[in-house]
Every structure is written in C-alpha cells, then in structure tokens.
Design a protein around this motif. Structure first.
Motif, short mmCIF file in Angstrom:
data_model
loop_
_atom_site.label_atom_id
_atom_site.label_comp_id
_atom_site.label_asym_id
_atom_site.label_seq_id
_atom_site.Cartn_x
_atom_site.Cartn_y
_atom_site.Cartn_z
N THR A 176 -1.17 -1.38 12.96
CA THR A 176 -2.42 -1.84 13.76
C THR A 176 -3.16 -0.40 14.07
O THR A 176 -2.93 0.62 13.30
N ALA A 212 -2.67 9.85 11.00
CA ALA A 212 -2.36 10.83 9.72
C ALA A 212 -3.51 11.22 9.24
O ALA A 212 -4.25 10.36 9.08
N GLY A 214 0.98 -1.23 -0.15
CA GLY A 214 0.04 -0.01 0.24
C GLY A 214 0.87 1.44 0.10
O GLY A 214 0.65 2.27 0.60
N GLY A 250 -3.53 0.39 -6.20
CA GLY A 250 -4.36 1.45 -6.69
C GLY A 250 -5.94 1.23 -6.35
O GLY A 250 -6.59 1.65 -7.25
N ILE A 300 -8.19 -0.89 3.59
CA ILE A 300 -9.33 -0.15 3.05
C ILE A 300 -10.22 -0.31 4.10
O ILE A 300 -9.74 -0.57 5.31
P1 NAI Z 1 -4.52 5.19 2.30
O1 NAI Z 1 -5.75 4.74 1.83
O2 NAI Z 1 -3.95 6.42 2.06
O3 NAI Z 1 -3.35 3.94 2.00
C1 NAI Z 1 -3.79 2.74 1.77
C2 NAI Z 1 -3.29 2.15 0.52
O4 NAI Z 1 -3.36 0.57 0.68
C3 NAI Z 1 -3.75 2.89 -0.87
O5 NAI Z 1 -2.70 3.12 -1.63
C4 NAI Z 1 -4.29 1.62 -1.17
O6 NAI Z 1 -4.40 1.53 -3.06
C5 NAI Z 1 -3.59 0.47 -0.78
N1 NAI Z 1 -4.30 -1.05 -1.03
C6 NAI Z 1 -5.65 -1.12 -0.55
N2 NAI Z 1 -5.93 -2.46 -0.70
C7 NAI Z 1 -4.89 -3.00 -1.14
C8 NAI Z 1 -4.58 -4.53 -1.59
N3 NAI Z 1 -5.42 -5.54 -1.66
N4 NAI Z 1 -3.08 -4.51 -2.00
C9 NAI Z 1 -2.23 -3.98 -1.86
N5 NAI Z 1 -2.51 -2.51 -1.65
C10 NAI Z 1 -3.75 -2.10 -1.30
O7 NAI Z 1 -4.39 5.08 3.94
P2 NAI Z 1 -3.40 5.48 5.11
O8 NAI Z 1 -4.03 6.35 6.14
O9 NAI Z 1 -2.22 5.65 4.59
O10 NAI Z 1 -3.53 3.98 5.98
C11 NAI Z 1 -2.15 3.17 6.05
C12 NAI Z 1 -2.13 1.95 7.04
O11 NAI Z 1 -2.37 2.95 8.32
C13 NAI Z 1 -3.48 1.38 6.88
O12 NAI Z 1 -3.06 -0.15 7.23
C14 NAI Z 1 -4.25 1.62 8.04
O13 NAI Z 1 -5.38 1.02 8.61
C15 NAI Z 1 -3.47 2.23 9.04
N6 NAI Z 1 -3.83 3.35 9.87
C16 NAI Z 1 -4.03 4.53 9.54
C17 NAI Z 1 -4.40 5.77 10.11
C18 NAI Z 1 -4.40 7.12 10.00
O14 NAI Z 1 -4.55 7.86 10.95
N7 NAI Z 1 -4.34 7.31 8.76
C19 NAI Z 1 -4.80 5.34 11.72
C20 NAI Z 1 -4.69 4.09 12.14
C21 NAI Z 1 -4.07 3.01 11.14
#
Ligand code: NAI
Length: 304
Positions: A151, A197, A13, A39, A103
């Motif tokens: 997590t 974030a 991701g 993506g 997701i």
């Molecule tokens: P985001 O939505 O910006 O990034 C997630 C990425 O994962 C996207 O680029 C998407 O295309 C990719 N993705 C989705 N399904 C996929 C798959 N099956 N295979 C490969 N790639 C896939 O989200 P963000 O905020 O950057 O989150 C990153 C991680 O941090 C996630 O695991 C989220 O649960 C975790 N997280 C984020 C928080 C936040 O405050 N943003 C808080 C707690 C956890």
C-alpha cells in the motif's frame, strides 16, 4: 535455517526497486522465487525491457538460491493465472504472494483522464486482486499461505496529483483486510506494507519548491532494501499471528499504522437535522478532523 526454507514465493514487479530487494531477501531466507516483471516504463506506456527479471534471477543464483522469471502482466486475469501457474510448474507449490508491481500516472484531479485512472487501477488494485485470487485456491487447498501487498501513505493519508494511485493503494489496504477476514479460517494471512524508498517511482516526485526538495532529500536516504526484512518477516511463520495489519518501513524505523475506527461519536435521542449537525456535532468533530495536508505523513519527520 532460513526463515522461508521450503517455501515458494511470487514477487510481482521484481525486476527492480523494492520488488527486486524483496525477491533477493526472500531467496536468501531460503524461498524459491518467481521473479515476475513485464519490464514496464514508469507510466506503463512505451518501451519495455526484454529481460526484466533476469538480473534479479542472476543475483539470486549467484548466491546459491533458486529463481525463475515470468513476464506476464498482473493486470489481466488470464496472465495473472499464468504467474501463479509458473510457480507450480517450476517449484510444485506456492506459499507466498507479494503484490508489488506498480506504475504511476500522476495528474491534478480536474485534468486526470479516464485512461490515467484505469491504467493505475488496473495494475495496482486489479493486479493485486487477480494474482491474489489465482493463488487463493491453492492456499485454501493446502490450508496455508501468506499475502504481502504494497500500500502507500498516498492512499492511507492522501496525496496531491495521485487520485488514481491513492484510490488504488487504499483499495489494496481494504482488499488485504477482507482477504484476512475471509481466509484466516484456512490458515491464510494477508498484510500490507507501506514502503519508503528512493526508486524509479519516487525519483519522479517533483523537487521544485524548497519543501519538495527537502522531501526528496529525505527520500534519497531510504534505500529499497530497507523494506525487504519486513516483507520476509510478514511472509514467514514467525508472523503467524499477524493478519490484516498495515505496517510501514522507513529507513531503520518500522511503523504500525492505525486502523480506521470511529474517532468521535455524537448522539441525540430525537435524531438530527442539518442545522443541529452544524450547531452541535460539527464543533465536536472538527477537533478530530484529519488535516487536509500532508501533516501526519512520516515525511514530516526526520528519518532515523
Ligand atoms: P519501481 O517502478 O521501481 O518498480 C515497479 C516494478 O513493477 C517495475 O519493475 C515494473 O516493470 C513492474 N511492473 C509495472 N507494471 C507491471 C505489470 N502490469 N505486471 C508486472 N510488473 C509490472 O517502483 P518501486 O518504488 O520499487 O515500487 C514498488 C511498489 O511499492 C509499488 O507497488 C509502489 O506503489 C509501492 N510504493 C513505493 C514507494 C516508494 O517510496 N518507492 C512508496 C509507497 C509505495
């Protein structure tokens, strides 16, 4: 000398958000990086981007680093194996796995469909297992390796409308702990980050009530790159005695999350009846109950 010189990292991701920042920081620290991303849209349904990780790769290369992209999904065993294989094909080894892909399908529990449940469990929990498991054989063979899993306080504390996501995220914390126990004898470490974030994922948080608005305002001050130094540290040999832990990054603050342990015990030589539990154990336990709200969530504090 970079902290990750000579190492090869997979960041799932990594086409945007926190994953991209971790990939960039790992490359700056000297790692060669597999930038994995399918993506996906936020919900994993509908249109996908054709070149999800290309921009991340381009930035790494502009800065003199090395990266390849991979567009396999983490959520299937065969494609997870291809993600790990792409590191071996491009760079000949694998040292670091960052399970970051994710997701959201938020829904109040009594309306949550089995599809909403399965989709989120498949990407987060099953995806973290599949990619870790595919890398684990190589980590075992070389007697080294580091896992960093994402997590969330949604799992560690609980959250409204996120039964699927919370279950997956607490499951990932447990997965990490068990990997740490199983693989420490092979020099392999496994730790979790609970990140914070403002990203595509968190921009879907409702901001209707004053409380929600205040929360979103705080979140907007936390940029994805604030999580990257912790990921680089945990993946590096500087963290060689850090295993099975859960840390959090929130703006300029780092947290160590407490681990689940019994917080209170009640003993009765003759055993318990339901009535005696209500009469004697409950009053002692109630004082230590985790409140059924989001207090204790770091969102209730001001970011520093
Ligand atoms: P985001 O939505 O910006 O990034 C997630 C990425 O994962 C996207 O680029 C998407 O295309 C990719 N993705 C989705 N399904 C996929 C798959 N099956 N295979 C490969 N790639 C896939 O989200 P963000 O905020 O950057 O989150 C990153 C991680 O941090 C996630 O695991 C989220 O649960 C975790 N997280 C984020 C928080 C936040 O405050 N943003 C808080 C707690 C956890």
């Amino acid at each position: 000398m970079g902290m990750l010189d000579g190492k090869v990292a997979i960041v799932t991701g990594a086409g945007g958000g926190i994953g991209r920042e971790i990939a960039l920081a790992m490359a700056l620290a000297g790692a060669k990086v597999v930038v994995n991303d399918i993506g996906a849209s936020l919900t994993g349904i509908g249109e996908t981007s054709a070149t999800p990780g290309e921009q991340t790769k381009a930035i790494i290369e502009q800065r003199g680093g090395q990266a390849v992209t991979n567009t396999d999904s983490v959520s299937e065993w065969e494609s997870a194996k291809r993600i790990v294989q792409s590191a071996l094909d491009a760079f000949g080894r694998i040292d670091i796995v960052v399970n970051n892909a994710g997701i959201l399908r938020d829904q109040i529990f009594h309306k949550m469909t089995p599809e909403e449940w399965m989709a989120v469990i498949n990407v987060h929990l099953n995806g973290s297992f599949f990619v870790s498991r595919a890398a684990a054989e190589h980590f075992r063979a070389q007697n080294s390796g580091a896992f960093v899993h994402m997590t969330s306080t949604s799992g560690l504390i609980g959250n409204f409308g996120q039964a699927n996501y919370s279950a997956a995220k607490l499951g990932i914390a447990a997965l990490s702990k068990s990997i740490a126990l199983d693989m420490q004898r092979f020099g392999v470490r496994s730790n979790c980050i609970a990140p914070f974030a403002w990203s595509r994922m968190t921009s879907s948080i409702p901001a209707e009530t004053p409380e929600q608005k205040a929360r979103v305002e705080k979140l907007k001050r936390m940029t994805p790159e604030k999580n990257a130094p912790l990921a680089v540290f945990l993946a590096s040999d500087a963290a060689k005695d850090v295993n099975g832990q859960i840390l959090a990054a929130r703006n300029n603050e780092l947290f160590l999350f407490s681990q689940p342990r019994p917080v209170r015990s009640a003993h009765r030589g003759e055993g318990w009846t339901p009535e005696l539990i209500a009469e004697h154990a409950l009053p002692a336990f109630r004082a230590q109950f985790q409140p059924l709200d989001r207090s204790g969530d770091v969102f209730s504090w001001d970011p520093v």
